[in-house]
Motif scaffolding. Sequence first.
Motif, PDB file in Angstrom:
ATOM      1  N   GLY A  10     -36.248  13.153 -30.338  1.00  0.00           N
ATOM      2  CA  GLY A  10     -35.055  13.110 -29.746  1.00  0.00           C
ATOM      3  C   GLY A  10     -34.663  11.833 -28.902  1.00  0.00           C
ATOM      4  O   GLY A  10     -33.634  11.322 -28.707  1.00  0.00           O
ATOM      5  N   ALA A  11     -35.593  10.839 -29.242  1.00  0.00           N
ATOM      6  CA  ALA A  11     -35.729   9.607 -28.308  1.00  0.00           C
ATOM      7  C   ALA A  11     -35.275   8.670 -29.616  1.00  0.00           C
ATOM      8  O   ALA A  11     -34.871   9.061 -30.778  1.00  0.00           O
ATOM      9  CB  ALA A  11     -36.710   9.191 -28.023  1.00  0.00           C
ATOM     10  N   ASN A  12     -35.271   7.527 -29.402  1.00  0.00           N
ATOM     11  CA  ASN A  12     -34.910   6.297 -30.521  1.00  0.00           C
ATOM     12  C   ASN A  12     -35.693   5.141 -30.320  1.00  0.00           C
ATOM     13  O   ASN A  12     -36.572   4.847 -29.295  1.00  0.00           O
ATOM     14  CB  ASN A  12     -33.367   6.013 -30.390  1.00  0.00           C
ATOM     15  N   THR A  13     -35.922   4.526 -31.364  1.00  0.00           N
ATOM     16  CA  THR A  13     -36.617   3.119 -31.572  1.00  0.00           C
ATOM     17  C   THR A  13     -35.965   2.152 -32.206  1.00  0.00           C
ATOM     18  O   THR A  13     -35.098   2.317 -33.139  1.00  0.00           O
ATOM     19  CB  THR A  13     -37.945   3.438 -31.785  1.00  0.00           C
ATOM     20  N   CYS A  14     -36.464   0.839 -32.075  1.00  0.00           N
ATOM     21  CA  CYS A  14     -35.821  -0.341 -32.803  1.00  0.00           C
ATOM     22  C   CYS A  14     -36.859  -1.380 -32.925  1.00  0.00           C
ATOM     23  O   CYS A  14     -37.545  -1.575 -31.902  1.00  0.00           O
ATOM     24  CB  CYS A  14     -34.529  -0.913 -32.073  1.00  0.00           C
ATOM     25  N   VAL A  15     -37.184  -2.065 -34.170  1.00  0.00           N
ATOM     26  CA  VAL A  15     -38.123  -2.691 -34.483  1.00  0.00           C
ATOM     27  C   VAL A  15     -37.455  -4.052 -34.941  1.00  0.00           C
ATOM     28  O   VAL A  15     -36.751  -4.027 -35.959  1.00  0.00           O
ATOM     29  CB  VAL A  15     -39.160  -2.482 -35.519  1.00  0.00           C
ATOM     30  N   GLY A  16     -37.872  -5.507 -34.410  1.00  0.00           N
ATOM     31  CA  GLY A  16     -37.073  -6.496 -34.861  1.00  0.00           C
ATOM     32  C   GLY A  16     -36.454  -7.223 -33.903  1.00  0.00           C
ATOM     33  O   GLY A  16     -36.056  -6.863 -32.816  1.00  0.00           O
ATOM     34  N   ALA A  17     -36.499  -8.486 -34.232  1.00  0.00           N
ATOM     35  CA  ALA A  17     -35.671  -9.551 -33.242  1.00  0.00           C
ATOM     36  C   ALA A  17     -34.230  -9.120 -32.893  1.00  0.00           C
ATOM     37  O   ALA A  17     -33.659  -9.591 -31.751  1.00  0.00           O
ATOM     38  CB  ALA A  17     -35.892 -11.127 -33.695  1.00  0.00           C
ATOM     39  N   HIS A  18     -33.655  -8.593 -33.959  1.00  0.00           N
ATOM     40  CA  HIS A  18     -32.166  -8.252 -33.747  1.00  0.00           C
ATOM     41  C   HIS A  18     -31.897  -7.173 -32.539  1.00  0.00           C
ATOM     42  O   HIS A  18     -30.856  -7.311 -32.113  1.00  0.00           O
ATOM     43  CB  HIS A  18     -31.432  -7.911 -35.056  1.00  0.00           C
ATOM     44  N   CYS A  19     -32.789  -6.382 -32.369  1.00  0.00           N
ATOM     45  CA  CYS A  19     -32.802  -5.340 -31.410  1.00  0.00           C
ATOM     46  C   CYS A  19     -31.988  -5.861 -29.880  1.00  0.00           C
ATOM     47  O   CYS A  19     -31.323  -5.283 -29.409  1.00  0.00           O
ATOM     48  CB  CYS A  19     -34.038  -4.572 -30.742  1.00  0.00           C
ATOM     49  N   TYR A  20     -32.552  -6.943 -29.577  1.00  0.00           N
ATOM     50  CA  TYR A  20     -32.130  -7.642 -28.288  1.00  0.00           C
ATOM     51  C   TYR A  20     -31.438  -8.850 -28.321  1.00  0.00           C
ATOM     52  O   TYR A  20     -31.058  -9.495 -27.403  1.00  0.00           O
ATOM     53  CB  TYR A  20     -33.280  -7.812 -27.241  1.00  0.00           C
ATOM     54  N   ARG A  21     -30.981  -9.442 -29.505  1.00  0.00           N
ATOM     55  CA  ARG A  21     -30.503 -10.723 -29.875  1.00  0.00           C
ATOM     56  C   ARG A  21     -29.083 -11.023 -29.013  1.00  0.00           C
ATOM     57  O   ARG A  21     -29.074 -11.834 -28.312  1.00  0.00           O
ATOM     58  CB  ARG A  21     -30.368 -11.176 -31.094  1.00  0.00           C
ATOM     59  N   MET A  22     -28.385 -10.201 -29.042  1.00  0.00           N
ATOM     60  CA  MET A  22     -27.034 -10.226 -28.440  1.00  0.00           C
ATOM     61  C   MET A  22     -27.046 -10.053 -27.063  1.00  0.00           C
ATOM     62  O   MET A  22     -26.412 -10.510 -26.119  1.00  0.00           O
ATOM     63  CB  MET A  22     -26.271  -9.185 -28.965  1.00  0.00           C
ATOM     64  N   VAL A  23     -28.105  -9.384 -26.324  1.00  0.00           N
ATOM     65  CA  VAL A  23     -28.325  -9.066 -25.068  1.00  0.00           C
ATOM     66  C   VAL A  23     -28.741 -10.440 -24.656  1.00  0.00           C
ATOM     67  O   VAL A  23     -28.007 -10.912 -23.496  1.00  0.00           O
ATOM     68  CB  VAL A  23     -29.360  -8.087 -24.803  1.00  0.00           C
TER      69      VAL A  23
END
Length: 556
Positions: A497-510
Amino acid sequence: MDISGAATGRWLGLVTAVWVQCISGNNYTFSNYSDALKTLMGLTQLQLNNLSVAKDIGKAFGIVAGLASDRLATPIILLIGSLEGLVGYGAQWLVVRQSIRPLPYWQMCIFLCMGGNSTTWMNTAVLVTCIRNFRRNRGPVSGILKGYVGLSTAIFTDICSALFSDDPASFLFLLAVVPAVVCTTAMLFLRESPPEDVEAEDDGTDSQYFGVINAMAVVIAVYLLAFDLTGKHGAVVSRVFAAVLLLLLVAPVAVPIHIALKSICRSGIREKADVEDGGVSELLLTAEAETTEAEDSHSPRAEEAVVEEKIEKGTRRRRPEIGEDHTIVEVVKTVDFWVLFLSFLCGVGTGLAVMNNMGQMGTAMGYTDVSIFVSMLSIWGFFGRIASGTVSEYFIKKHGTPRPIWNAVSQLLMAAGYVVMAIGMPGSLFIGSVVVGLCYGVRLAISVPTASELFGLKYYGLIYNILILNLPLGSFLFSGLLAGILYDAEATKTDGGANTCVGAHCYRMVFVVMAFVCLVGVGLDVLLAHRTKELYRKIYSTKRSKNMKAAVSARH
């Protein structure tokens, strides 16, 4: 009280305040156990980030600590903070240890809020007391105290890593119990000195003692850095590391011990001279006291005290100028306060977003252990805090440089750090954690004495806690909303039920958005430096005049 005895008490209070600060940076350690909470409670990244916001919202209630600082004794304020932390982090420890079932989300928010609020009582107690006790050296005092807060995250992280193999449950146990023990010790020694004792402080000697404590702090920081960069260690090495670290943390007590011994030696010499001179010494001291009293009655500080007394007793209340004591209502009516407030938000808000999300940032970049990045944020935050307090004070004394200009420099460097992290090249997270930690430390250490110089010390406890409302506000805007929403937009669901993200794009816009926000902060800091340049010229002239008088007196 005897002046030498008062000096020993002030410095012993500062040392115990340092120990309190070593354990009061627990708000910055969320990344060390956030993954455990996320897994046990089945949270999305937005829900996890909102838990971190709840932790930071606890600082919004620091206004209560600010109000209490003018009404309650320092030991009572420390007691409240330690008990609140014991309950807040103790509940989280029971959940992560799985001694109890995961609590409902709203209850966990309350306990994280309590843990976050506990540090506002500790910080208010030590900052207000020590800045009042060393009012002529606000920059170095702020740098030292805020510097040790920066080190506290690394201290907790490395001790847990050395003794408990980064176990999150053990880490939370330390956060619950250790602050309560240290605050109990500080209750015995941390007191506000009477104004007449503070006025008798020796600037030259104080500078030497500040230098000693700074040097000890640098040794601790380098020691922690060496432990972090040398990789995994065996059980024996880790235990030796922890034991040596505790000895280094105790070392600053050598300063008040040295002052006490020097005081005893001087007392012995003085008593011998009194016996030889008979009543002559008493007559000379009386004459000197009368002369000093006459001089003091015409000194700027004495005249300022007379003016303040007349204002309090009189029927009219003129609007205070920048540099004089302001009530909280008068503070919020000034443009300078809101410029300082918003520029502070740009720096600490974006910095908190990195600290709260470092666990997920590391995972996104392919790291399985993010403790080294948490330690880098802490250690370099220390260097930023301790260096900026001393450097800014030096440039005020030598050139009258407005303190806010250093905030502008730090925010410009922080923006560059976010750009590096947005690019996502190999090693960018390490570089970013160093830069963000350094600049975040500068921001905190500079803003604390700046607020006291602009708005006075009379209501400083409340003013400080209103200023740090930026911490929960910044956490909500940049960590809870910006980072949480943009991360979830890039992430994929997992089975739990959680989520995950892998890669430089995950926080780039942040990172891109936060870099722009820092540039706005640079503009605000430059504006504040321009608006306060006359105030810092006056401070420079006053310090220079006192130094010249001291030099003349020394020659005669």
